[in-house]
Every structure is written in C-alpha cells, then in structure tokens.
Design a protein around this motif. Sequence first.
Motif, PDB file in Angstrom:
ATOM      1  N   THR A   5      40.295  60.708  78.221  1.00  0.00           N
ATOM      2  CA  THR A   5      41.396  60.931  79.171  1.00  0.00           C
ATOM      3  C   THR A   5      42.087  62.254  78.873  1.00  0.00           C
ATOM      4  O   THR A   5      42.484  62.981  79.792  1.00  0.00           O
ATOM      5  CB  THR A   5      42.412  59.769  79.114  1.00  0.00           C
ATOM      6  OG1 THR A   5      41.712  58.531  79.209  1.00  0.00           O
ATOM      7  CG2 THR A   5      43.405  59.845  80.249  1.00  0.00           C
ATOM      8  N   ASP A  40      46.025  53.843  85.748  1.00  0.00           N
ATOM      9  CA  ASP A  40      45.558  55.151  85.304  1.00  0.00           C
ATOM     10  C   ASP A  40      45.730  56.211  86.395  1.00  0.00           C
ATOM     11  O   ASP A  40      46.026  57.376  86.112  1.00  0.00           O
ATOM     12  CB  ASP A  40      44.077  55.075  84.915  1.00  0.00           C
ATOM     13  CG  ASP A  40      43.848  54.186  83.704  1.00  0.00           C
ATOM     14  OD1 ASP A  40      44.841  53.769  83.070  1.00  0.00           O
ATOM     15  OD2 ASP A  40      42.677  53.902  83.394  1.00  0.00           O
ATOM     16  N   LEU A  76      45.146  62.814  70.508  1.00  0.00           N
ATOM     17  CA  LEU A  76      43.999  62.048  70.997  1.00  0.00           C
ATOM     18  C   LEU A  76      43.381  61.187  69.896  1.00  0.00           C
ATOM     19  O   LEU A  76      43.968  60.972  68.848  1.00  0.00           O
ATOM     20  CB  LEU A  76      42.992  63.018  71.622  1.00  0.00           C
ATOM     21  CG  LEU A  76      43.599  63.979  72.661  1.00  0.00           C
ATOM     22  CD1 LEU A  76      42.543  64.912  73.221  1.00  0.00           C
ATOM     23  CD2 LEU A  76      44.296  63.224  73.792  1.00  0.00           C
ATOM     24  N   THR A 111      51.697  57.480  77.758  1.00  0.00           N
ATOM     25  CA  THR A 111      51.573  56.833  76.443  1.00  0.00           C
ATOM     26  C   THR A 111      50.476  55.749  76.444  1.00  0.00           C
ATOM     27  O   THR A 111      50.140  55.201  77.490  1.00  0.00           O
ATOM     28  CB  THR A 111      52.928  56.202  76.029  1.00  0.00           C
ATOM     29  OG1 THR A 111      53.405  55.397  77.097  1.00  0.00           O
ATOM     30  CG2 THR A 111      53.946  57.264  75.701  1.00  0.00           C
ATOM     31  N   SER A 119      43.235  58.485  74.643  1.00  0.00           N
ATOM     32  CA  SER A 119      41.845  58.716  74.226  1.00  0.00           C
ATOM     33  C   SER A 119      41.406  60.159  74.480  1.00  0.00           C
ATOM     34  O   SER A 119      41.998  60.867  75.305  1.00  0.00           O
ATOM     35  CB  SER A 119      40.929  57.757  74.978  1.00  0.00           C
ATOM     36  OG  SER A 119      40.992  58.047  76.355  1.00  0.00           O
ATOM     37  N   TRP A 141      48.690  52.066  74.438  1.00  0.00           N
ATOM     38  CA  TRP A 141      49.162  50.686  74.261  1.00  0.00           C
ATOM     39  C   TRP A 141      49.283  50.268  72.798  1.00  0.00           C
ATOM     40  O   TRP A 141      49.609  49.124  72.514  1.00  0.00           O
ATOM     41  CB  TRP A 141      48.227  49.705  74.985  1.00  0.00           C
ATOM     42  CG  TRP A 141      46.755  49.962  74.760  1.00  0.00           C
ATOM     43  CD1 TRP A 141      45.910  50.618  75.614  1.00  0.00           C
ATOM     44  CD2 TRP A 141      45.956  49.587  73.625  1.00  0.00           C
ATOM     45  NE1 TRP A 141      44.634  50.675  75.083  1.00  0.00           N
ATOM     46  CE2 TRP A 141      44.637  50.053  73.863  1.00  0.00           C
ATOM     47  CE3 TRP A 141      46.218  48.913  72.435  1.00  0.00           C
ATOM     48  CZ2 TRP A 141      43.588  49.869  72.965  1.00  0.00           C
ATOM     49  CZ3 TRP A 141      45.190  48.729  71.524  1.00  0.00           C
ATOM     50  CH2 TRP A 141      43.891  49.202  71.790  1.00  0.00           C
ATOM     51  N   GLU A 152      34.916  55.959  67.553  1.00  0.00           N
ATOM     52  CA  GLU A 152      36.198  55.355  67.151  1.00  0.00           C
ATOM     53  C   GLU A 152      36.193  53.873  67.546  1.00  0.00           C
ATOM     54  O   GLU A 152      36.168  53.555  68.731  1.00  0.00           O
ATOM     55  CB  GLU A 152      37.349  56.079  67.863  1.00  0.00           C
ATOM     56  CG  GLU A 152      38.706  55.562  67.449  1.00  0.00           C
ATOM     57  CD  GLU A 152      39.858  56.155  68.248  1.00  0.00           C
ATOM     58  OE1 GLU A 152      39.691  56.432  69.451  1.00  0.00           O
ATOM     59  OE2 GLU A 152      40.943  56.320  67.663  1.00  0.00           O
TER      60      GLU A 152
HETATM   61  P1  NAD Z   1      43.703  55.888  77.379  1.00  0.00           P
HETATM   62  O1  NAD Z   1      43.316  57.320  77.334  1.00  0.00           O
HETATM   63  O2  NAD Z   1      42.782  54.932  78.042  1.00  0.00           O
HETATM   64  O3  NAD Z   1      45.096  55.716  78.142  1.00  0.00           O
HETATM   65  C1  NAD Z   1      46.273  56.370  77.712  1.00  0.00           C
HETATM   66  C2  NAD Z   1      47.203  56.569  78.897  1.00  0.00           C
HETATM   67  O4  NAD Z   1      46.598  57.471  79.825  1.00  0.00           O
HETATM   68  C3  NAD Z   1      47.527  55.306  79.693  1.00  0.00           C
HETATM   69  O5  NAD Z   1      48.897  55.335  80.036  1.00  0.00           O
HETATM   70  C4  NAD Z   1      46.663  55.460  80.930  1.00  0.00           C
HETATM   71  O6  NAD Z   1      47.148  54.759  82.066  1.00  0.00           O
HETATM   72  C5  NAD Z   1      46.708  56.954  81.140  1.00  0.00           C
HETATM   73  N1  NAD Z   1      45.591  57.519  81.922  1.00  0.00           N
HETATM   74  C6  NAD Z   1      44.348  57.017  82.121  1.00  0.00           C
HETATM   75  N2  NAD Z   1      43.614  57.862  82.881  1.00  0.00           N
HETATM   76  C7  NAD Z   1      44.393  58.932  83.149  1.00  0.00           C
HETATM   77  C8  NAD Z   1      44.183  60.164  83.845  1.00  0.00           C
HETATM   78  N3  NAD Z   1      43.023  60.457  84.427  1.00  0.00           N
HETATM   79  N4  NAD Z   1      45.201  61.055  83.877  1.00  0.00           N
HETATM   80  C9  NAD Z   1      46.378  60.799  83.258  1.00  0.00           C
HETATM   81  N5  NAD Z   1      46.639  59.647  82.597  1.00  0.00           N
HETATM   82  C10 NAD Z   1      45.659  58.721  82.541  1.00  0.00           C
HETATM   83  O7  NAD Z   1      44.009  55.493  75.891  1.00  0.00           O
HETATM   84  P2  NAD Z   1      44.391  54.044  75.321  1.00  0.00           P
HETATM   85  O8  NAD Z   1      43.145  53.206  75.321  1.00  0.00           O
HETATM   86  O9  NAD Z   1      45.624  53.545  75.974  1.00  0.00           O
HETATM   87  O10 NAD Z   1      44.815  54.389  73.800  1.00  0.00           O
HETATM   88  C11 NAD Z   1      43.932  54.393  72.736  1.00  0.00           C
HETATM   89  C12 NAD Z   1      43.561  55.803  72.346  1.00  0.00           C
HETATM   90  O11 NAD Z   1      44.721  56.569  72.069  1.00  0.00           O
HETATM   91  C13 NAD Z   1      42.735  55.849  71.075  1.00  0.00           C
HETATM   92  O12 NAD Z   1      41.677  56.769  71.227  1.00  0.00           O
HETATM   93  C14 NAD Z   1      43.719  56.371  70.032  1.00  0.00           C
HETATM   94  O13 NAD Z   1      43.125  57.000  68.929  1.00  0.00           O
HETATM   95  C15 NAD Z   1      44.557  57.287  70.848  1.00  0.00           C
HETATM   96  N6  NAD Z   1      45.846  57.537  70.203  1.00  0.00           N
HETATM   97  C16 NAD Z   1      46.094  58.754  69.634  1.00  0.00           C
HETATM   98  C17 NAD Z   1      47.288  58.986  68.964  1.00  0.00           C
HETATM   99  C18 NAD Z   1      47.585  60.308  68.306  1.00  0.00           C
HETATM  100  O14 NAD Z   1      48.739  60.560  67.979  1.00  0.00           O
HETATM  101  N7  NAD Z   1      46.600  61.175  68.098  1.00  0.00           N
HETATM  102  C19 NAD Z   1      48.246  57.976  68.878  1.00  0.00           C
HETATM  103  C20 NAD Z   1      47.960  56.740  69.460  1.00  0.00           C
HETATM  104  C21 NAD Z   1      46.758  56.537  70.130  1.00  0.00           C
END
Ligand code: NAD
Length: 472
Positions: free
Chosen positions: A227, A204, A246, A146, A224, A148, A376
């Motif tokens: 990721t 991560d 995403l 998930t 994101s 943040w 974004e």
């Molecule tokens: P992020 O991708 O940086 O991190 C999300 C999660 O992935 C964290 O728990 C992180 O520790 C984990 N992670 C990081 N690298 C990884 C890897 N290589 N393998 C597996 N897990 C890994 O995203 P963020 O900055 O926490 O969140 C913001 C993003 O999430 C924005 O782009 C937003 O639009 C998106 N988002 C999408 C939705 C949706 O429903 N479409 C909802 C909320 C947020």
Amino acid sequence: MSKKYEMTIDGETVSADEYTNIRNPANTEEIVGQAPVGNKTHLDKAIAAAEKAYASWRFSSDEDRVNACNAIAKVCSDNAEELAVLLTKEQGKPLGGLGSNFELGGCAGWAGYTATLALPDKVIEDSDERHVVQKRVPLGVVGSITPWNWPLMIAIWHIVPGIRSGNTVVIKPSPYTPLSTLRMVELMNEVLPAGLVNVISGGDELGAELTGHDGVNKIVFTGSIATGKKVMASAAKSVTPVTLELGGNDAGIMLQGEDPAKFAEGMFFGSMINSGQTCGAMKRLYVHEDDLNATVDALVGFAGNIPMGDGMDESSLLGPVQNERQFKRVVELVEDAKANGGTCVLGGEPAGGPNYFYPVTIVTGVSDGVRLVDEEQFGPVLPIITYTDLEDAISAANGLEFGLDASVWGSDAEATAAVAERLEAGTVLINKHGEIAPHIPFGGIKCSGLGVEFGEEGLAAYTSIKIINSAA
Ligand code: NAD
C-alpha cells in the motif's frame, strides 16, 4: 443493538448512510460496535474543515500549539480506561502486559513529549553581505492513514507532531479497527478548536481518495509496503511530501557460543509483542548451528509461561491475530514452511472456534528462500535459521527488501558492535529488539519506509524550510 460510533468533522459529530459491524477477534460472534462507512462527500467536508482551521492555526502561537498537544495527552490519560477496553475488544490485544493499557500510556507519553519539541529559527548567516534565517513552517492539511496493529498509538504519532508544527489533520483509521480512533478523536474535539483534527472512517478506497485529494499537503502513512508504494505513487501526482512507515522483516543474529537463556525474555517479547503484529518485531532469528537446541529450549521454556487468551481476561499477556485475512496468511506461511522442511517445535496448529487465536509458534529447519523467512509473517510465529559462518547470517539479514530494525545478541560488546555496524536497517538494537521512544528517531530504509518519526527530525517532517534572506 451494538453502539454506533461516528465521524468527527469540524468539531461536529457526522453520521454516515451506511455502517459496518466491527467484531471482536477473540470471539467473532461478538459485535463490538458499528463503524460509519464514510465516502467522498465526507472526505471533502473533512478536508474543507481542516483547510478552514489551518487558515488560523498556521499563525497560532507556540504556546497554543504546546497547550493543544498537552490537552491531547490529558484526553488520552483521562479516558485511558474507556479507550483501552474498546481497543482490546476491537483489536484483540490484552488490557495488561504490552497491551491496551500500555498503548494508552504510550499515547499520553508521546503526546506530552512531542509538546516539548521545538523547531526554532536558525540564523544561517549574519554577515556584512546578508542576514539569512531558516524557518520551519507548516505544510497545511495532513492526511493520516493508520493500520490495525497499534491503532491509537500510531494515530497519536501522526496527529500530534502535525498540530505541534502548525498543521491540521484528517485521519482515516484502518477499516479493521476504526472504533477506538473514532472515539479518541471525538474526545479530543471536546478540548481542541473545531477542524484541527478530523476523523473519517471507511475502506481502503477512502484511503486512496484521501492520498489523491488536492487539499492534502502532507501524507503520513503507516501500513504495508504494497500500500505504501501506491500511496507514494498517488502523492507523486501533486508532489505531496510523504512519510512512509512500512513493513518490516527484522532479523536478529545471536553470536556463536552465547547462552540463549540470558536473552530468552528479550527475544520472546521482541518477536511476540502484540502477538507478532508489530512492524518492528523480530521476525527471523539466526543462530549458530551449535546453539540451536539450547535456543529452542530457552524460547520454548519461556513461552510456556506466557498465557494467550481473551484480552479482557486479566491473566492474558498475548491476544489473537486481529483479523481473518491476517489469520489466513499466518496459517498459509506456517503450512508452507512445514511443506518445505520446517518443524514446529512449538505451536503450529490453531485450536479453532469463532476467533482468530493462533498459538505461539517456533519453527526450525527452514532457511532463506522459504516464504516464512523471506516474507513478513505479522503473527506469533518465529522461524529460527541456523548458520555456520557469521558472514552468511549477516548477508542473509541484509539480503531482503526490508530494512526497519535488526538486532544482534551477544556478551562481547566489541563483537556485537561490529555486527551492528554492518546490519542494514533504520535501527539496530543490541541485546534487545523492538524498543522505540519519543525522543529517538525511528524509520525504515529500503522498502520499509521513507523518512522518520519521533524527535526533532520526526517533527521537521511536518514542515518545510523557508529561508528569509535579507541584504545587509
Ligand atoms: P495496509 O497497508 O493493508 O493498510 C493500512 C491502511 O492503508 C489502512 O487504513 C487501509 O485502509 C489503507 N489503505 C489501503 N489501501 C490504500 C490505498 N490504495 N491508498 C491509501 N490507503 C490505503 O496495512 P495493514 O495490514 O493495516 O497493517 C499492517 C502493515 O503495517 C504491516 O506490514 C506492518 O509492518 C506495517 N506497519 C508498519 C509500521 C512502521 O512504523 N513501520 C507500524 C505499524 C505497522
């Protein structure tokens, strides 16, 4: 000494060797609590616990599954006050408005509604030749990761359909906001069978270990695009099914000659909800060039009534950006827009101090090709882009890699419906933006995601189809 939060594995509290401080984004000098830094050993234990619980949960009755989901809903409502305060302190969102109390209400609401969903057996054929039944069976251990921005609500979106359909779960929250999820899952474990829902926290790399773990049978990831692509590649190794929610860069288009004052509230909250840190927020607004001044006046006027401040302060309706990395990104995109012809008609300069507050910012004078429009921003910043020909606005809205939501604003129902047909997104909204509900499937197209959450279609994503085909 700030409070230590712990992981929950197999119904037991599990400590780590190392802890990390989680700071309040509204005042980074305040440590909210300490989060355990989990490692591969914790992950292995959590997967083993989930596998053990799955051995019996997969055969649980429908009634047991419904009861478990309702028990989770009750945990969310009974502990809403404690969890909302913790969420506000670690995430930054205000308690009021569309903030933490609203998020906890969403958790209970989603869990309760998901309890009522069912995927009954379907008779595909009942003839002289054969009797064919289609069943929906669970997949096994669900690995949930998930972000943040809405940590608790998204955790519920992953956990509840998982167990409703007979799976067990290992969840890893974002390293920026782990505390509220650790506590929520700890509370759930007071009422659920051991091992049904396990939580581990870490960086991560722990997420990557989880998605690559042999014991995981389904991955649900919200985060994101960058990721998400890594998660999909990792899942490919063992052909593990994925649901990916995403990033978005949702466009809104206002039709020519409308009165923007009518839409100001919907546009403002559609883009600034959670200080813009919402996947499905409106992140670029296209208006006809003749309507620009009136739109700016309406939005700037509305913004003046919306207080931003410490989320614990009852009057706050918007909070800070959640973390330093995101804060720097918002600054960078606005500065880049200014350097490329953009004007901040509102905001554009953070006040400074030990916090990540960034003011509500509205930018004009930018067009496609400027980073603030193409990428974004995920912060309280809205670029308004002008068009002269509606066709160009539709092409621009559809022209990026994103496809989460889009919206069209106007008073002529036929005209808005015609534009809605042509917008390429998982959800198109008319005269609103950012509305989701537990009975309405939600998901992105293009790089914004794969699969949907919510409703029966969302539940089905936690199952596979099993056909029983008998000779007549
Ligand atoms: P992020 O991708 O940086 O991190 C999300 C999660 O992935 C964290 O728990 C992180 O520790 C984990 N992670 C990081 N690298 C990884 C890897 N290589 N393998 C597996 N897990 C890994 O995203 P963020 O900055 O926490 O969140 C913001 C993003 O999430 C924005 O782009 C937003 O639009 C998106 N988002 C999408 C939705 C949706 O429903 N479409 C909802 C909320 C947020």
